[in-house]
Design an enzyme around this catalytic site. Sequence first.
Site: not given
Ligand code: GBH
Length: 484
Positions: A202, A390
């Site tokens: 990512e 994922e």
């Molecule tokens: C993935 O990222 C990761 O690869 C993994 O490590 C993680 O545990 C999994 O997904 C579940 O989250 O709160 O509205 O500001 C997900 C990417 C980036 C999605 C941050 C949510 C925050 C949105 N994430 N994002 S917000």
Amino acid sequence: MNDLSRRKFGQIAAGAAALASTSLPRFALGRAGGDADHDSGRKFPDGFLWGCATAAYQIEGGAKDDGRGPSVWDVFSHTPGKTHNGDTGDVADDSYHLYKTDVQLLKNLGVQTYRMSISWSRVFPEGKGKPNPAGIDYYNRVVDELLANNITPYITLFHWDLPAALEGGWRSRETSLAFGDYAAYISQHLSDRVKHFMTTNEFVCFTDLGYQIGQFAPGLKLPLKDVCQIRHYGILAHGLGVQALRANAKGPIEVGLAENAQVFVPVMETGEHISATQKATRLMNAPFLTAVMEGKYIDEYLAQMGPNAPKVEPGDFAAISSPLDFVGVNIYTPDYVSASDSKYGFTVEKRPASYPHMYSPWIEIAPECLYWGIRNVCDLWHPKKMFITENGCSSSDVLKPDGSVVDIDRVMYLRNHVMNLHRAAAEGYPIKGYFLWSLLDNYEWADGYSKRFGIHYVDFKTLKRYPKLSAEWYREVIKRNEVV
Ligand code: GBH
């Protein structure tokens, strides 16, 4: 009544009688039989790979054990105010010590594969230079344990936990080069047994979120020009990593990445909206997946960035566009797109306030994203193979006194996503496997331990693991190789 419906009717009647006359445990992991009572008609191709995914900093703990150096996430999580409740990954699931238990969880599920990541600073405490032999030894033990249990490891080299000692972090081109050296070392030491690698996880999360939004480590808020350059060093690291993995491999290996491509679902499945989703996929992923797949920054991206566009050195894109054996995408939620006469020919639609979501508000429920995520990537770039690296969700799980967790919302989410995965496979897209996020509840980054994504519940005080209903559901999916 024709033969088929007579047979179905018989099955239904028998099933009802069995329920009425016996009192089976409600959710018995490993209950024998049961196959004859139901056939969804949605079988996956033979050889389809089912797995679970995790990441080092989220599960390992052992943050200071055996010479591990700090990563930017150790620093960030220990900085007051950065994570929910000040939670850190110091202990997490303690998989550093309990990895054999976790391999048994995988074995009980019946998965063929396991996607895990390596803590770079466990292997190179300073990010480069002198390796820490105890670091690679840990991964040797995990890999051997997986193989002894017939589980194929898929290893991600970098899941955000950059060694803190690397000066400048991703602001420095040196970091991309250090990543190449780290990849070479891992390939030399593991590729006799590990045949599948992903470089990075990512891009947007360790570039934009870490250096522009500041929500993730290292928590900076830099101007766009810096961020564009950081994005470039991210994809450059990936490219150098692909080359180094291959050049140092002990035999044939397969190399890909795990990218959270932005996924677009057409508001209606008609030609014009479908082609709008392709345009959106190509443009909105321009700094990352589009650049990797096409070997350049597309004109629209360069025009949008203007003077902030990254500096690219000769040879960078030759590395970045190294052909991949597979493309992995992490998919949780999409955006909806319609065709329009706007500049780029599409509009990303705003969701109504009533749009439903899972426990994490950002996981808005649109199971079609699995189908469209695969289809758009395949139609645009024709990768040889794809994986869902994922997919999963958080739930406000409650551990009952009898040790059960009845996470019906997670099962609902997963079942509907797997249905759409099946649609992609049935239409012949080269989707070869699915990694469920996650094997067990873990450290959910800035959300700390407040959001559980596992199909095993972890009591973070005792570190005991409990299978949830979703674990039993997944076991059935794997056993039958079909939607359950
Ligand atoms: C993935 O990222 C990761 O690869 C993994 O490590 C993680 O545990 C999994 O997904 C579940 O989250 O709160 O509205 O500001 C997900 C990417 C980036 C999605 C941050 C949510 C925050 C949105 N994430 N994002 S917000």
